[in-house]
Structures are given as structure tokens and as C-alpha cells.
Design an enzyme around this catalytic site. Sequence first.
Site, short mmCIF file in Angstrom:
data_model
loop_
_atom_site.label_atom_id
_atom_site.label_comp_id
_atom_site.label_asym_id
_atom_site.label_seq_id
_atom_site.Cartn_x
_atom_site.Cartn_y
_atom_site.Cartn_z
N LYS A 30 40.89 37.86 32.86
CA LYS A 30 39.99 36.95 32.13
C LYS A 30 38.57 37.08 32.67
CE LYS A 30 42.35 33.25 33.18
NZ LYS A 30 43.46 33.92 33.87
N THR A 31 38.45 36.99 33.98
CA THR A 31 37.13 37.06 34.59
C THR A 31 36.50 38.43 34.34
OG1 THR A 31 37.83 35.44 36.22
CG2 THR A 31 35.86 36.72 36.75
N ASP A 214 33.77 30.34 32.67
CA ASP A 214 35.01 30.80 33.33
C ASP A 214 35.76 29.57 33.84
OD1 ASP A 214 36.95 32.45 34.33
OD2 ASP A 214 35.74 33.31 35.95
N GLU A 215 37.05 29.67 34.04
CA GLU A 215 37.88 28.57 34.58
C GLU A 215 37.69 27.30 33.75
OE1 GLU A 215 39.90 29.07 37.17
OE2 GLU A 215 39.06 30.73 38.32
N GLN A 245 46.73 26.80 35.26
CA GLN A 245 45.98 26.77 36.53
C GLN A 245 45.03 25.58 36.61
OE1 GLN A 245 44.68 30.60 38.29
NE2 GLN A 245 45.22 31.46 36.31
N ARG A 591 47.85 34.47 43.69
CA ARG A 591 46.72 35.06 44.43
C ARG A 591 47.14 36.37 45.08
NH1 ARG A 591 43.60 33.73 41.50
NH2 ARG A 591 45.35 32.81 40.44
P1 ATP Z 1 42.71 34.32 37.54
O1 ATP Z 1 43.49 33.60 36.48
O2 ATP Z 1 43.42 34.32 38.83
O3 ATP Z 1 41.29 33.89 37.61
P2 ATP Z 1 41.88 36.57 35.91
O4 ATP Z 1 42.65 36.49 34.64
O5 ATP Z 1 40.50 36.10 35.91
O6 ATP Z 1 42.72 35.87 37.08
P3 ATP Z 1 40.80 38.98 37.01
O7 ATP Z 1 40.46 38.43 38.34
O8 ATP Z 1 39.73 39.21 36.03
O9 ATP Z 1 41.95 38.07 36.36
O10 ATP Z 1 41.61 40.32 37.16
C1 ATP Z 1 42.69 40.45 38.07
C2 ATP Z 1 42.73 41.85 38.65
O11 ATP Z 1 43.13 42.77 37.66
C3 ATP Z 1 41.39 42.31 39.15
O12 ATP Z 1 41.56 43.05 40.34
C4 ATP Z 1 40.88 43.18 38.01
O13 ATP Z 1 39.97 44.16 38.46
C5 ATP Z 1 42.15 43.81 37.50
N1 ATP Z 1 42.10 44.16 36.05
C6 ATP Z 1 41.86 43.35 35.02
N2 ATP Z 1 41.90 44.00 33.85
C7 ATP Z 1 42.20 45.28 34.13
C8 ATP Z 1 42.40 46.46 33.33
N3 ATP Z 1 42.31 46.44 32.00
N4 ATP Z 1 42.69 47.59 33.99
C9 ATP Z 1 42.80 47.62 35.34
N5 ATP Z 1 42.62 46.56 36.14
C10 ATP Z 1 42.32 45.40 35.54
MG MG Z 2 39.49 34.57 36.97
#
Ligand code: ATP
Ligand code: MG
Length: 685
Positions: A30-31, A214-215, A245, A591
Site C-alpha cells: 500500500k505504502t 497513508d494509514e 490494522q 512486521r
Molecule cells: P503495512 O500494511 O504494514 O503498512 P504496506 O501494505 O504498506 O504494509 P509496503 O510497506 O508498501 O506494504 O510493502 C511491503 C514490502 O513489500 C516492502 O518491502 C515493499 O518494498 C515490498 N513490495 C511491495 N510491492 C511490491 C512489488 N510489487 N514487488 C516487489 N516488492 C514489493
Molecule cells: Mg504501509
Amino acid sequence: MLDELNDAQREAATHIDGPLLILAGAGSGKTKTLTTRLAYLLGEVGIDPANTLTLTFTNKAATEMRDRALRMIGDKAAYPPLLCTFHKFGLIFLKFHIERLGRDNRFVIIDSDDKKRLIRSLAKDQKIDLNLSFLASEISKYKNTLLTPEEVVAKAELPDYKKAARIYQLYQENIEENNLVDFDDLLMLTYRILEENEDLRKETSQRYQYIMVDEYQDTNELQYKLLRQLCSEHDNLCVVGDDDQSIYGWRGANIRNILDFHQHFDNTKVVKLETNYRSTRPILEAANALIEHNSKRLGKKLVSHRGDGPEVELLHSLDEAHEARNIAQKIKGLLAEGVDPDEIAVLYRINALSRSLEEGFSREGLPFKLIGGMRFYERAEIKDIISYFRVLSNPHDDFSFLRIINKPKRGLGKTSIDKLMRLAHERQQSLYQAIESSSEAELASAVSKKAAKTLKTLNETIHELQDEAEKSLYNFVDFFEEKIGLKDFYGSMVDGFERILNIDEFYGYLRDSVMKNPELTLDEFLNDISLQSDQDEVEGDAITIMSIHAAKGLEFEHLYVIGMEEEFFPLLGDGCNMEEERRLGYVAITRAKTHLTLCYSDSRFYKGRRKQLEKSRFLGEAGLIQNASLKVTRNAEYKKGDLVKHKIFGIGRVQAVSKSGKEYKLRINFGGTKKEILSSFVQPA
Ligand code: ATP
Ligand code: MG
């Protein structure tokens, strides 16, 4: 930049106009998608950075996102886009527009500690004997629901709430008189100004054409209302979050914001992300199994992109000291293998559990940093310096003035200070004005001859310091220390050495900030540090020890979660919200990237006594002890003569089996060395 995204992520990142909700589980990118979307808007679509606003949960997240987005587009952006927390946005907005409320923009932000100090003194004056945290959180609640003191006073019925309303009224008067704003004001006043000024609302909304958050699951009602104001002229709002979350309900976050987003904003495009890129399958399975036990959820599925990895480990200890030793041993092993300490973290549910870890890690000589314990800026010596700086930037801040008036000791007694306060009160002046506008003789007749002289000298010192700070903030630091001598003052205390180190670190930090931004003023410096949050201290080569709340959005290769016991996690007791506890469990587990260890202990020393504890229900719900207990039943079938294998002692032969609580104890002969070991720690050889 879009090549790094999967189809769903790309679809979200390239959606330009209209409301967009990215709703997806942990680690699904997402981030990353939000960051890429920003880069796409700036680098591909050609949106002016000044027309975007991206809101994050911490300053650290903001900085990271800005750096990443800018890196993706090379140097195409003319200047960096605005990326910050809601509070920082409020601060920037108020600096420009607080005059609309008839206030001066040289206000100072007070932190929660200052807020409590002020409430304490008001409650004492009013002889109101109510819990300070209760009062502080009531005031916060009023502000976040946009209730003025008058409204609260008119509404309050029960005696305690009447008293709280009275304190709110006095509190608000006091901070306005001193031109202070608290954290809640940053949002509340911003909202008020936008609400009351249509021209400004239009202008602001037109300026921030593209807004991202975000969040989003942890935004509160006021933040939602603020977003509505910002979107009054358009509906280009993109929010990302995960209902599973949402962990700040206790602080007023409203999970309905994300659940009802598509109703709040017409024609919302909803994108779901279903691949988890962070964690290996066993970790994800545990997280999914746990969160399934919540009833109020949208329900999402997540598939691990990384596939198989080591099983989730359970680490059993007898008590907290044993637990710290156990974890320290494991971590030493990792470090010996060459693992970077930055890739290791230990999480806890409540602050009280961190102390035993700190002690244990110090004893073992492990490098660690504790995030969100006693915050650096809350240490007495640092608060003193900050108070001095605040007085320099706004001498009418009586609150800070009182903190430094006799520090280091200048021989001003309580009586003299009280007399000065009375004089200022009679003349309707700030303390500083009362001193400044009186001759020494006049002052002497109000306080005493000696005190008058001291106060006049202090007055002069303030002028000198102000001049110096104007000239060069970089050189000011030494001048300040020489004039005031805080190091001498604190150096003579028992823990003087540590305090001097803290002071030096703080001075160093100010110099550093000036190096990075030569235009920096004392005022800006003060505001920046007021807005730093727990996570902002995460940096440097060390193992991180932090609360689960502070770990939101972060990821670690090797993760330990301690205190997996009933009462501690889930935290039981008054106002326990089991679904929110479980979401915290979900946040904690997700995490971890590769190695996850959940630690539980038979007992802990807590609130003055040793408590016997049961394993957390979450271990069962995550499908982790069910397996363990299956193993126990199977292991119970061990009998004399069986060959078994132990992780450390190798292969041995069972000599005797006895029952031990819910488990079985085996006497095993490992090549001549005999050991008594619980059956769950061995496997059939
Ligand atoms: P959270 O809910 O914990 O905030 P999130 O959904 O924001 O998580 P991110 O932190 O953006 O997730 O991504 C998690 C990990 O996956 C990061 O290390 C990111 O670089 C990797 N990632 C995300 N999308 C891809 C992709 N399409 N290909 C490879 N790696 C990815
Ligand atoms: Mg995130």
C-alpha cells in the site's frame, strides 16, 4: 517506476482523478503504491508538486516517502512536494492563517507533558482532585469533537464532568493567554479556520488538488472533517489502509472512516491488493489465522509472494529475566552469522515490559535502541534547554519562564516568585513584561532587593541570548552554555555524566539542523522538535526495542514479540477491546519478514508482585499452540528406549517418562550425559 508494481498496484497508482480507496492487508505494498502514485503524478502526469499533499502517520514515513518518490523521478520535480503528518500540516497552516482567529503566529506548541503540568497546577488551584490523565484525555476529546469550553460547561451534568469542563475552560484561557497551542489545536484550529472562512477554504482546496493519506484506518473524526474541507473544491482524494490494522481506537481513531469511505465520497474506485510481498508463508498463515477470529471486518485474503520459510518459533521462558537472556542468546547467534542489527526488532504490547529487556541486553553488551520509552525530549535537562529557547522566542510564555526562572539556582525562593506572579497579575502582564517594565527599585518593593537584582540580570541575559540567536544560531549554542551553565548545574548531580551527554547531544542536534538548513530560526527548530513522534528516533545500527503501536508500517527481517500471555497480550482489564487487541496482534506478526519468534513466560514481576501467567489465547488462535499441543500428545507416546533428537544435545535415548503439568518430562541419555527435558523440545529421531 510502474514496472515494479503488480497489475492491481499499477491500476491504483495510475488512477488520477476522483476518489480512490486502496484497501488491503499488511505488506501488500500500500505504502509503496502510494509512493509510486505520487511519483507518477509529478514525474509522468506533470502535476505541480505544490498542488499535492500527502499525509502520513509519522515524520519518518513522510521523509522516506519523499526521498523514494523523488528518486523515482530523478530531478524532474522543481521543488519537493508537501509530505507530512496531519499535525505538521496543521502547524504550517496555522503559521500562515492563525491570525484569522485573532491570534499571533508566533505561538509555541506544548507537548503532552507540558499539558499535564498545566492541568495539574490548574486542578490544584481549583482544589479539584481528579486523575490527570482523565482530565487530559477529556480535554483532548472535547477538542477533537470541536466542542468549545462554553459548550462543554453548558452540557456537563455529572460532578466529575462539570469539574473537567471547568478545567478545560481555564486550560484554554491559559494557553491562549500564553499564545500556546497543544497537539489537538493543530487540527482543531485549522479546521475552525477553514470552516469559518469560505474564501480560504476554496483557495486551500484549489491549491491541494491531489491529496493522499497513508494509514487511513487510524484517522479520527476531526481528521476526516478536515479532509472534507480540503476536498471542498475537488474529490481527488486517495486513501490507503487496512481495517485489520486499526489500533488507535483508544485514542479516538474511527475505523468507520475507512469502512464508509465509498459512501462518504461518491464514485469511489476501490482497489484491493492481495499479494503480500513482505512475509514468508508461515508468518502470513499465523497472521491470517489470528485475524480470522475478529467478527467486525471486511475480510481480505493475502497470498504470500515469498513462499515458504522457517516455521514461526515459540520461545518459552520461566520469567522476564530468563526471557531477556533467551532472546539475547538468539540475537547473539544472529549477529555472529553477520545479520545487521537494524534487521532485528523486539516488540512489546505495554511499556512496562521493556525494562527487563533493556537490562538483559545491556548486561549482554547488545547494541539496542529503545523507541518510545522515556523520550529524549522529556528528560528534565532537555526540557530545561527547550524552555529557555522558548522564552527566547516568546518571552511572554510564562509557562516556560517559570521553569527556568530559578534554574540553575539563582537564589530566587518560592516567596519571591509568588510575589512576582502577583505583580504581573495585577498589571495584567506576563512575568517577563513585569520585570522588563519595572525599574529595579520598583521591582525591589514588590519582591525583595536581592530578588529584584537577580531578576533584572536574568532579563538582561535573555536580551543578550536573543541577540546572539538572531546573529548566528550555530554559534549561539556555545554562548548559551557559557551564559547559563546548564552543564555545570546538571554535572554535579548523581547521574551528571549521562545528563551532560544528553545536553551535548541536544546542542549537537541543533548545530546539525542549522548545517542542514542555514535559514533555520529558533522558532522553527522548536516547532520541529515538538512534532517529533516515537518512530522518528528509529535510526542507526542497533536492535530496535519498541511498542507494537510504534512499529506500524515498519518491517524487520527478524522479529521477536514478547509477553505473549493472557493479561499482557491481550491486555485484559477495564475497557479491554478484544478485537483491537487482536488487530494489534496482527500488526505485530505482520512486521516480520522471515523469522518470527513469539515469546511467552510462566511469570512476570508486575506492579509490585510476581504474577503467574497463562499463554496468550492468540497463540492458539494463530494456530501455533494447537500444533504444539498436538506435538505434546504425540510426544507423550515416547517410551523408555525410544531414540529422540534435540536441537542442541543431538540424539539420545529416553530412559524415563513422567508427567509435568500439561507436558511430559523425559529423562534422556545423550551419549552419557543425562538430561531432563520437556517432550515438546525433542523429536523422534
Ligand atoms: P503495512 O500494511 O504494514 O503498512 P504496506 O501494505 O504498506 O504494509 P509496503 O510497506 O508498501 O506494504 O510493502 C511491503 C514490502 O513489500 C516492502 O518491502 C515493499 O518494498 C515490498 N513490495 C511491495 N510491492 C511490491 C512489488 N510489487 N514487488 C516487489 N516488492 C514489493
Ligand atoms: Mg504501509
